[in-house]
Design a protein around this motif. Structure first.
Motif, PDB file in Angstrom:
ATOM      1  N   MET A  91       8.876  18.878   2.276  1.00 26.64           N
ATOM      2  CA  MET A  91       8.394  18.042   3.232  1.00 26.64           C
ATOM      3  C   MET A  91       6.997  18.743   3.822  1.00 26.64           C
ATOM      4  O   MET A  91       5.862  18.010   3.980  1.00 26.64           O
ATOM      5  N   ALA A  92       6.914  19.928   3.970  1.00 24.05           N
ATOM      6  CA  ALA A  92       5.786  20.526   4.421  1.00 24.05           C
ATOM      7  C   ALA A  92       4.749  20.597   3.395  1.00 24.05           C
ATOM      8  O   ALA A  92       3.393  20.744   3.674  1.00 24.05           O
ATOM      9  N   GLY A  93       4.953  20.296   2.238  1.00 23.76           N
ATOM     10  CA  GLY A  93       3.870  20.216   1.160  1.00 23.76           C
ATOM     11  C   GLY A  93       2.735  19.248   1.302  1.00 23.76           C
ATOM     12  O   GLY A  93       2.148  19.062   1.001  1.00 23.76           O
ATOM     13  N   LEU A  94       3.657  17.969   1.859  1.00 23.61           N
ATOM     14  CA  LEU A  94       2.810  16.628   2.181  1.00 23.61           C
ATOM     15  C   LEU A  94       1.469  17.127   3.134  1.00 23.61           C
ATOM     16  O   LEU A  94       0.367  16.729   2.759  1.00 23.61           O
ATOM     17  N   VAL A  95       1.941  17.878   4.216  1.00 25.04           N
ATOM     18  CA  VAL A  95       0.601  18.276   4.929  1.00 25.04           C
ATOM     19  C   VAL A  95      -0.245  19.221   4.282  1.00 25.04           C
ATOM     20  O   VAL A  95      -1.414  19.040   4.372  1.00 25.04           O
ATOM     21  N   ARG A  96       0.354  20.243   3.503  1.00 21.31           N
ATOM     22  CA  ARG A  96      -0.869  20.906   2.811  1.00 21.31           C
ATOM     23  C   ARG A  96      -1.531  19.884   1.734  1.00 21.31           C
ATOM     24  O   ARG A  96      -2.800  20.422   1.690  1.00 21.31           O
ATOM     25  N   SER A 121      -0.658  13.254  10.602  1.00 17.96           N
ATOM     26  CA  SER A 121      -1.951  12.911  11.331  1.00 17.96           C
ATOM     27  C   SER A 121      -2.474  14.047  11.657  1.00 17.96           C
ATOM     28  O   SER A 121      -3.876  14.012  11.603  1.00 17.96           O
ATOM     29  N   LEU A 122      -2.069  15.174  11.981  1.00 22.36           N
ATOM     30  CA  LEU A 122      -2.887  16.484  12.379  1.00 22.36           C
ATOM     31  C   LEU A 122      -3.559  16.967  11.295  1.00 22.36           C
ATOM     32  O   LEU A 122      -4.607  17.782  11.384  1.00 22.36           O
ATOM     33  N   ALA A 123      -3.075  16.903   9.877  1.00 18.82           N
ATOM     34  CA  ALA A 123      -3.768  17.407   8.610  1.00 18.82           C
ATOM     35  C   ALA A 123      -4.932  16.570   8.434  1.00 18.82           C
ATOM     36  O   ALA A 123      -5.548  16.904   7.432  1.00 18.82           O
ATOM     37  N   ALA A 124      -5.209  15.420   9.118  1.00 14.02           N
ATOM     38  CA  ALA A 124      -6.361  14.497   8.807  1.00 14.02           C
ATOM     39  C   ALA A 124      -7.442  15.331   9.398  1.00 14.02           C
ATOM     40  O   ALA A 124      -7.396  15.994  10.247  1.00 14.02           O
ATOM     41  N   ASP A 125      -8.830  14.825   8.827  1.00 14.56           N
ATOM     42  CA  ASP A 125     -10.036  15.473   9.368  1.00 14.56           C
ATOM     43  C   ASP A 125     -10.412  14.639  10.747  1.00 14.56           C
ATOM     44  O   ASP A 125     -11.067  15.291  11.820  1.00 14.56           O
ATOM     45  N   ILE A 126     -10.356  13.145  10.730  1.00 11.85           N
ATOM     46  CA  ILE A 126     -10.644  12.559  11.859  1.00 11.85           C
ATOM     47  C   ILE A 126      -9.329  11.628  12.094  1.00 11.85           C
ATOM     48  O   ILE A 126      -8.650  10.954  11.435  1.00 11.85           O
ATOM     49  N   ARG A 127      -9.079  11.556  13.295  1.00 10.86           N
ATOM     50  CA  ARG A 127      -7.909  10.696  13.874  1.00 10.86           C
ATOM     51  C   ARG A 127      -8.332   9.561  14.638  1.00 10.86           C
ATOM     52  O   ARG A 127      -9.295   9.905  15.850  1.00 10.86           O
ATOM     53  N   ILE A 128      -8.235   8.373  14.487  1.00  5.59           N
ATOM     54  CA  ILE A 128      -8.327   7.436  15.471  1.00  5.59           C
ATOM     55  C   ILE A 128      -7.322   6.479  15.852  1.00  5.59           C
ATOM     56  O   ILE A 128      -6.353   6.482  14.879  1.00  5.59           O
ATOM     57  N   ALA A 129      -7.096   5.892  17.096  1.00  2.00           N
ATOM     58  CA  ALA A 129      -5.727   5.369  17.402  1.00  2.00           C
ATOM     59  C   ALA A 129      -6.011   4.158  17.892  1.00  2.00           C
ATOM     60  O   ALA A 129      -6.879   3.844  18.766  1.00  2.00           O
ATOM     61  N   SER A 130      -4.972   3.121  17.662  1.00  2.76           N
ATOM     62  CA  SER A 130      -4.758   1.926  18.703  1.00  2.76           C
ATOM     63  C   SER A 130      -4.538   2.277  20.057  1.00  2.76           C
ATOM     64  O   SER A 130      -3.639   3.388  20.101  1.00  2.76           O
ATOM     65  N   THR A 131      -4.747   1.525  20.818  1.00  7.00           N
ATOM     66  CA  THR A 131      -4.420   1.780  22.361  1.00  7.00           C
ATOM     67  C   THR A 131      -2.676   1.388  22.295  1.00  7.00           C
ATOM     68  O   THR A 131      -2.121   1.956  23.325  1.00  7.00           O
ATOM     69  N   ALA A 132      -2.395   1.046  21.391  1.00  8.12           N
ATOM     70  CA  ALA A 132      -0.775   0.938  21.286  1.00  8.12           C
ATOM     71  C   ALA A 132      -0.017   2.164  20.637  1.00  8.12           C
ATOM     72  O   ALA A 132       1.287   2.117  20.596  1.00  8.12           O
ATOM     73  N   TYR A 153       0.443  25.394  13.677  1.00  6.79           N
ATOM     74  CA  TYR A 153      -0.849  25.750  13.255  1.00  6.79           C
ATOM     75  C   TYR A 153      -1.873  24.684  13.855  1.00  6.79           C
ATOM     76  O   TYR A 153      -2.935  25.115  14.268  1.00  6.79           O
ATOM     77  N   HIS A 154      -1.757  23.614  13.532  1.00  6.17           N
ATOM     78  CA  HIS A 154      -2.645  22.648  13.653  1.00  6.17           C
ATOM     79  C   HIS A 154      -2.791  22.137  15.195  1.00  6.17           C
ATOM     80  O   HIS A 154      -3.905  21.887  15.477  1.00  6.17           O
ATOM     81  N   LEU A 155      -1.796  21.755  15.911  1.00  3.43           N
ATOM     82  CA  LEU A 155      -1.885  21.229  17.236  1.00  3.43           C
ATOM     83  C   LEU A 155      -2.645  22.019  18.267  1.00  3.43           C
ATOM     84  O   LEU A 155      -3.393  21.697  18.837  1.00  3.43           O
TER      85      LEU A 155
END
Length: 257
Positions: A91-96, A121-132, A153-155
């Motif tokens: 599972m953690a390998g997906l983030v890496r 989402s934390l492993a992404a470089d840019i996060r944009i979000a819907s208001t929902a 690590y990321h948060l």
């Protein structure tokens, strides 16, 4: 072909990866886990892909791991510790794998983003979000550690140690507005505009010099943990020397006004 993912190329150089279990809020089961890993490995070696958009089908981004219907690979607490460790490492390998992509990754968070979904989402470089969109660290609510899949690590590096501790120790649901205020996401957009905006960002990045983008991404990842200004400047200086000598940079300089 993938069963749990939708893969598209909405613009030249842009790869869209959509988690596709909408009736389960895109919770990750064994098939989806393996398909994500295989898809990211394929994208990493594809020189025609310069930016990646990750999103979810339906009203959710990803509700975490499907603990009720994960598949035959789900282990009981009585399973040998080494087997449960291998499960967690997969599972953690997906983030890496996501963080290690040479391409820029934009997470378009369209709804609930929980547990493993938050970690991705934390492993992404840019996060944009819907208001929902909503966010949550669910593991601690299940009697587990809230620190999993790179979360600890990321948060803290994104929102700060105090805010990360609040979210991870309580497991509370975080609204899109709070996520925006705390710097977890760089933009909030209306739900119907989210994917279009994410693709627009990805398209803009894909139009840039690939080497310049990759060196910038790596410098950001390395220098956030740099021991001081000196080591950070050393890496930046090397990257500028490398990118300056490319034909792509020369062509772009020649048209600069």
């Amino acid at each position: 072909m993938t069963e749990m993912l939708e893969i598209e190329t909405p613009a030249a150089g842009v790869r869209l990866i959509r988690l596709n279990r909408p009736n389960k809020l895109n919770a990750i089961n064994e098939v989806m886990r393996d398909e994500i890993a295989q898809t990211l490995a394929s994208v990493a070696s594809d020189v025609d892909v310069h930016a990646v958009v990750l999103t979810g089908a339906g009203r959710g981004f990803c509700a975490g791991i499907d603990i009720r219907n994960f598949g035959p690979g789900m282990l009981e607490a009585s399973a040998p510790a080494i087997d449960r460790l291998r499960f967690q490492e997969a599972m953690a390998g997906l983030v890496r794998a996501l963080a290690d992509l040479p391409q820029a990754v934009i997470a378009a968070i369209n709804g609930p983003c929980v547990g493993a979904g938050l970690a991705l989402s934390l492993a992404a470089d840019i996060r944009i979000a819907s208001t929902a969109a909503t966010f949550g660290n669910a593991a601690i609510l299940l009697g587990l550690s809230g620190a999993e899949m790179g979360m600890s690590y990321h948060l803290p590096r994104i929102v700060g140690a105090g805010v990360a501790a609040d979210w991870m120790l309580t497991g509370r649901t975080v609204s899109a507005e709070e996520a925006d205020r705390r710097g977890l996401v760089s933009q909030l957009v209306e739900p119907e505009q989210l994917l279009e905006r994410a693709i627009e960002i990805a398209n803009g990045v894909a139009d840039l010099a690939p080497l310049g983008v990759q060196l910038t991404k790596r410098a950001l990842q390395v220098n956030i943990g740099a021991g001081g200004l000196g080591p950070a400047l050393e890496l930046e200086n090397r990257n500028q020397v490398l990118s300056h000598a490319t034909d792509d940079a020369a062509a772009r300089r020649s048209t600069w006004s």
